[in-house]
Design a protein around this motif. Structure first.
Motif, PDB file in Angstrom:
ATOM      1  N   GLY A   2       3.096  -0.223  -0.829  1.00 57.54           N
ATOM      2  CA  GLY A   2       4.341  -0.664  -1.443  1.00 57.54           C
ATOM      3  C   GLY A   2       4.411  -2.152  -1.736  1.00 57.54           C
ATOM      4  N   ARG A   3       5.609  -2.614  -1.967  1.00 56.12           N
ATOM      5  CA  ARG A   3       5.846  -4.007  -2.356  1.00 56.12           C
ATOM      6  C   ARG A   3       6.345  -4.791  -1.142  1.00 56.12           C
ATOM      7  N   TRP A   4       5.468  -5.572  -0.570  1.00 55.61           N
ATOM      8  CA  TRP A   4       5.841  -6.396   0.590  1.00 55.61           C
ATOM      9  C   TRP A   4       6.788  -7.505   0.127  1.00 55.61           C
ATOM     10  N   PRO A   5       7.969  -7.636   0.723  1.00 52.68           N
ATOM     11  CA  PRO A   5       8.931  -8.659   0.272  1.00 52.68           C
ATOM     12  C   PRO A   5       8.378 -10.073   0.486  1.00 52.68           C
ATOM     13  N   ALA A   6       8.502 -10.904  -0.506  1.00 52.08           N
ATOM     14  CA  ALA A   6       7.968 -12.268  -0.416  1.00 52.08           C
ATOM     15  C   ALA A   6       8.632 -13.065   0.701  1.00 52.08           C
ATOM     16  N   ASP A   7       9.897 -12.721   1.031  1.00 49.07           N
ATOM     17  CA  ASP A   7      10.610 -13.493   2.047  1.00 49.07           C
ATOM     18  C   ASP A   7      10.427 -12.939   3.466  1.00 49.07           C
ATOM     19  N   ARG A   8       9.648 -11.861   3.577  1.00 54.09           N
ATOM     20  CA  ARG A   8       9.377 -11.333   4.922  1.00 54.09           C
ATOM     21  C   ARG A   8       8.081 -11.970   5.420  1.00 54.09           C
ATOM     22  N   GLN A  14       0.466  -1.942  -8.374  1.00 52.57           N
ATOM     23  CA  GLN A  14       1.545  -1.011  -8.692  1.00 52.57           C
ATOM     24  C   GLN A  14       2.120  -0.340  -7.443  1.00 52.57           C
ATOM     25  N   ARG A  15       1.259   0.079  -6.551  1.00 58.97           N
ATOM     26  CA  ARG A  15       1.729   0.794  -5.356  1.00 58.97           C
ATOM     27  C   ARG A  15       1.287   0.134  -4.055  1.00 58.97           C
ATOM     28  N   ALA A  16       0.791  -1.085  -4.133  1.00 62.65           N
ATOM     29  CA  ALA A  16       0.265  -1.737  -2.930  1.00 62.65           C
ATOM     30  C   ALA A  16       0.372  -3.253  -3.049  1.00 62.65           C
ATOM     31  N   THR A  17       0.248  -3.919  -1.897  1.00 63.37           N
ATOM     32  CA  THR A  17       0.274  -5.382  -1.858  1.00 63.37           C
ATOM     33  C   THR A  17      -0.871  -5.875  -0.977  1.00 63.37           C
ATOM     34  N   LEU A  18      -1.600  -6.839  -1.504  1.00 66.46           N
ATOM     35  CA  LEU A  18      -2.644  -7.498  -0.712  1.00 66.46           C
ATOM     36  C   LEU A  18      -1.977  -8.648   0.025  1.00 66.46           C
ATOM     37  N   VAL A  19      -2.079  -8.668   1.353  1.00 69.36           N
ATOM     38  CA  VAL A  19      -1.405  -9.689   2.147  1.00 69.36           C
ATOM     39  C   VAL A  19      -2.400 -10.427   3.035  1.00 69.36           C
ATOM     40  N   GLN A  60       3.236  -1.261   9.966  1.00 63.51           N
ATOM     41  CA  GLN A  60       3.934   0.031   9.994  1.00 63.51           C
ATOM     42  C   GLN A  60       5.425  -0.162  10.280  1.00 63.51           C
ATOM     43  N   PHE A  61       5.749  -1.039  11.219  1.00 65.52           N
ATOM     44  CA  PHE A  61       7.146  -1.324  11.575  1.00 65.52           C
ATOM     45  C   PHE A  61       7.920  -1.875  10.377  1.00 65.52           C
ATOM     46  N   ALA A  62       7.233  -2.679   9.557  1.00 65.02           N
ATOM     47  CA  ALA A  62       7.874  -3.262   8.376  1.00 65.02           C
ATOM     48  C   ALA A  62       8.039  -2.251   7.245  1.00 65.02           C
ATOM     49  N   GLY A  63       7.475  -1.059   7.411  1.00 63.47           N
ATOM     50  CA  GLY A  63       7.563  -0.040   6.373  1.00 63.47           C
ATOM     51  C   GLY A  63       6.449  -0.131   5.351  1.00 63.47           C
ATOM     52  N   HIS A  64       5.397  -0.884   5.675  1.00 61.31           N
ATOM     53  CA  HIS A  64       4.267  -1.082   4.755  1.00 61.31           C
ATOM     54  C   HIS A  64       2.952  -0.897   5.505  1.00 61.31           C
ATOM     55  N   PRO A  65       2.619   0.353   5.884  1.00 58.81           N
ATOM     56  CA  PRO A  65       1.406   0.585   6.667  1.00 58.81           C
ATOM     57  C   PRO A  65       0.136   0.240   5.899  1.00 58.81           C
ATOM     58  N   LEU A  66      -0.923   0.001   6.652  1.00 59.07           N
ATOM     59  CA  LEU A  66      -2.205  -0.375   6.058  1.00 59.07           C
ATOM     60  C   LEU A  66      -2.842   0.792   5.312  1.00 59.07           C
ATOM     61  N   ALA A  67      -3.494   0.465   4.210  1.00 54.52           N
ATOM     62  CA  ALA A  67      -4.252   1.460   3.456  1.00 54.52           C
ATOM     63  C   ALA A  67      -5.433   1.942   4.288  1.00 54.52           C
ATOM     64  N   GLY A  68      -5.610   3.258   4.313  1.00 57.75           N
ATOM     65  CA  GLY A  68      -6.757   3.829   5.008  1.00 57.75           C
ATOM     66  C   GLY A  68      -6.609   3.917   6.514  1.00 57.75           C
ATOM     67  N   GLU A 111     -10.564  -3.674  -7.322  1.00 59.73           N
ATOM     68  CA  GLU A 111     -10.820  -3.726  -8.763  1.00 59.73           C
ATOM     69  C   GLU A 111     -10.286  -2.477  -9.453  1.00 59.73           C
ATOM     70  N   GLN A 112     -10.376  -1.340  -8.776  1.00 58.93           N
ATOM     71  CA  GLN A 112      -9.858  -0.092  -9.345  1.00 58.93           C
ATOM     72  C   GLN A 112      -8.335  -0.156  -9.488  1.00 58.93           C
ATOM     73  N   LEU A 113      -7.658  -0.809  -8.535  1.00 58.16           N
ATOM     74  CA  LEU A 113      -6.193  -0.908  -8.594  1.00 58.16           C
ATOM     75  C   LEU A 113      -5.755  -1.780  -9.757  1.00 58.16           C
TER      76      LEU A 113
END
Length: 319
Positions: free
Chosen positions: A187-193, A232-237, A254-262, A316-318
């Motif tokens: 998902g979209r990790w909030p910039a202010d979090r 589109q569906r993920a954020t690199l942090v 996970q607690f933030a609602g943005h679990p790790l891919a894989g 690169e695929q994303l």
């Protein structure tokens, strides 16, 4: 001795071993364990309890710390001959040789490949530390400064001298070592979090599997996050550890609602399937950089480890 008993060899004479500078500060029980391979711990503690082990001719307790120049009396002990553990194969040796990102006479930093445990145990005979020791038999001291999960790749520090180990672990305890990770989250990790600060508690199941959960009675845990790139569906942090709890980045994400891919343990099954279709075959967590002061020095060492191909290609695929 029966035919099924392991053969034994007898160390028939008393040994007087002088403690070196690298062994300064080591507990006497650990000193003995490293020199009496194959001797059960219970036997070593019995030798100490009976006073058969002496330091400078005096009795000592297992927790006694040794000093450079001390003379340790090691009595004759029968040692079980254990089958030698096979060393790393040619492929793993070549990979580890190519994975060195920094080395001097005190510190070694390796870009650990994912899938390689940092040490043996729990059914794993050969981990990173055992492999490196086998590759460098002339290196009398080599110890992990910290840990990385088996499925996490990236920078890990090892000490080549006991004095360096004490220095670096003290630096870590005092939060003077900067550890940063690159992670892909759902998902979209909030910039202010920019910071997750919730306590974590580790539980161990009957199977031995470790599960970490956010819990009010857990240990204080904090991670700083910043956005590197959006998809589109993920954020690199980028995640910077303030504390070093087990599975910290994974559970905080996970607690933030943005679990790790894989992430098969704390992740989202549907998102993991989406990322698998993009070519991701492992958890997307990489220890990308370390910054630390070199032992007994004001010189700061900063090292980086590039994303391995199995993480870079799905990105690169994303795009």
């Amino acid at each position: 001795m029966t035919d099924n008993d392991p053969p034994k060899k007898a160390n028939s004479s008393v040994r007087l071993v002088e403690v070196t500078e690298d062994q300064d500060g080591q507990r006497v029980d650990n000193f003995l364990l490293s020199r009496l391979k194959g001797v059960p711990k219970s036997r070593i503690y019995r030798l100490l309890r009976k006073g058969e082990v002496r330091v400078n001719k005096g009795r000592v307790k297992p927790e006694t710390r040794l000093s450079c120049g001390d003379v340790v009396r090691i009595p004759p002990v029968r040692v079980s001959e254990r089958p030698a553990i096979a060393g790393p194969g040619v492929g793993l040796q070549k990979l580890l040789q190519q994975s060195v990102v920094y080395e001097d006479d005190r510190v070694l930093v390796i870009n650990k490949p994912a899938g390689l445990a940092v040490h043996g145990g729990s059914g794993i005979n050969l981990g990173l530390i055992e492999s490196l020791r086998a590759m460098h038999p002339q290196q009398h001291f080599l110890e992990l400064v910290h840990r990385l999960d088996r499925d996490t790749s990236g920078c890990i520090m090892l000490a080549k001298k006991r004095s360096a180990l004490r220095w670096l672990q003290d630096e870590m305890r005092n939060h003077r070592v900067t550890k940063e990770y690159t992670a892909l989250v759902k998902g979209r990790w909030p910039a202010d979090r920019r910071r997750i600060d919730v306590p974590l508690r580790k539980n161990e199941l009957k199977s031995g599997e470790r599960i970490v959960k956010v819990s009010a009675d857990g240990k204080a845990s904090a991670t700083q996050f910043s956005v590197l790139q959006r998809f589109q569906r993920a954020t690199l942090v980028k995640a910077r550890l303030e504390t070093g709890r087990t599975h910290q980045i994974r559970v905080h994400s996970q607690f933030a609602g943005h679990p790790l891919a894989g992430d098969s343990k704390y992740g989202d099954e549907e998102f993991n399937l989406y990322m698998k279709q993009a070519g991701l075959e492992r958890m997307f967590l990489h220890a990308s950089s370390l910054k630390f002061r070199l032992p007994d020095s004001e010189q700061v060492c900063a090292v980086e480890a590039e994303l391995p191909p199995e993480l870079a290609t799905p990105l690169e695929q994303l795009k």
